[in-house]
Design an enzyme around this catalytic site. Sequence first.
Site, PDB file in Angstrom:
ATOM      1  N   ARG A  50      23.801 -41.360  25.109  1.00  0.00           N
ATOM      2  CA  ARG A  50      24.367 -40.237  24.205  1.00  0.00           C
ATOM      3  C   ARG A  50      25.690 -39.956  24.699  1.00  0.00           C
ATOM      4  NH1 ARG A  50      19.606 -35.797  25.276  1.00  0.00           N
ATOM      5  NH2 ARG A  50      18.011 -37.210  24.576  1.00  0.00           N
ATOM      6  N   ASP A  52      29.135 -37.308  24.376  1.00  0.00           N
ATOM      7  CA  ASP A  52      29.250 -35.755  24.085  1.00  0.00           C
ATOM      8  C   ASP A  52      30.364 -35.676  22.781  1.00  0.00           C
ATOM      9  OD1 ASP A  52      27.468 -35.136  25.891  1.00  0.00           O
ATOM     10  OD2 ASP A  52      29.126 -34.847  27.571  1.00  0.00           O
ATOM     11  N   TYR A 110      32.285 -47.063  31.686  1.00  0.00           N
ATOM     12  CA  TYR A 110      33.058 -46.195  31.089  1.00  0.00           C
ATOM     13  C   TYR A 110      34.523 -46.139  31.321  1.00  0.00           C
ATOM     14  CZ  TYR A 110      28.907 -43.638  29.584  1.00  0.00           C
ATOM     15  OH  TYR A 110      27.958 -43.023  28.704  1.00  0.00           O
ATOM     16  N   ARG A 197      33.053 -37.673  33.878  1.00  0.00           N
ATOM     17  CA  ARG A 197      34.038 -36.497  33.740  1.00  0.00           C
ATOM     18  C   ARG A 197      34.301 -35.663  35.011  1.00  0.00           C
ATOM     19  NH1 ARG A 197      32.415 -34.025  28.280  1.00  0.00           N
ATOM     20  NH2 ARG A 197      34.107 -32.476  28.824  1.00  0.00           N
TER      21      ARG A 197
END
Length: 246
Positions: A50, A52, A110, A197
Amino acid sequence: MRNIRMVISYVGTTYHGFQTQPIGNTVQDVLTKAIYVLTGEKVHIIASGRTDAGVHARGQVINFQCASRIPIDRWALALNARLPDDIAVLKADEVPLDFHASYNARQKTYRYTIDTNKFADVFERNYRFHYPMPLRLPEMREALSALIGTHDFTSFASLRSTKVSHVRTISDAKLMDSEGKLELFITGDGFLYNMVRIIMGTLLWVGEGKLDASDFKRILEAKDRSLAGPTAMSHGLTLWEVVYDN
């Protein structure tokens, strides 16, 4: 029944994340609708992970089962004609029925990117977090090295994480800089809610001198979210690549 796998890209700026939710307007909603328009089938889409609200994807992987006999080499073209400009199917193939885009993923990468210019680049503002502060890059790279290996990443996970285990293995983490741009690439066997993050937000504290590079290891070993830095803005994050055995 067929199991169709796709690699997709999307700009997450206007969406409430990938996964379907009550407030609507998700990438999954748009894909499901496009597939229905194309095939007349309401499929269940499985994603490698998933993302965000506001987070982008360069190489998200999905799969779904359907009865449609559309040739596999026509799927990308047919779906792209029915998708908005900020979502694109890059390729499609047919996989065994037991393939699962999430469970079968072996590693993910990422990217988090920052605009370090004094003034924000308006053409990149939806993709790069503007952070015009002097940063200590050698210290940031030293801190980042503490993440390599298998660790409990509770300190770098959101308190809203629902995972039973926070143990993950990071195989590569590097910070690349060029004039006006800073990019974090991090690869692992899996990531927790907001993990990248929070790592980025903590790295920025190191870069500013609020933390020493050695503090990164201490924070990691403490397994305490309150010791880590803030959660960096979502729009700087992109799911870069997902790797499978095949």
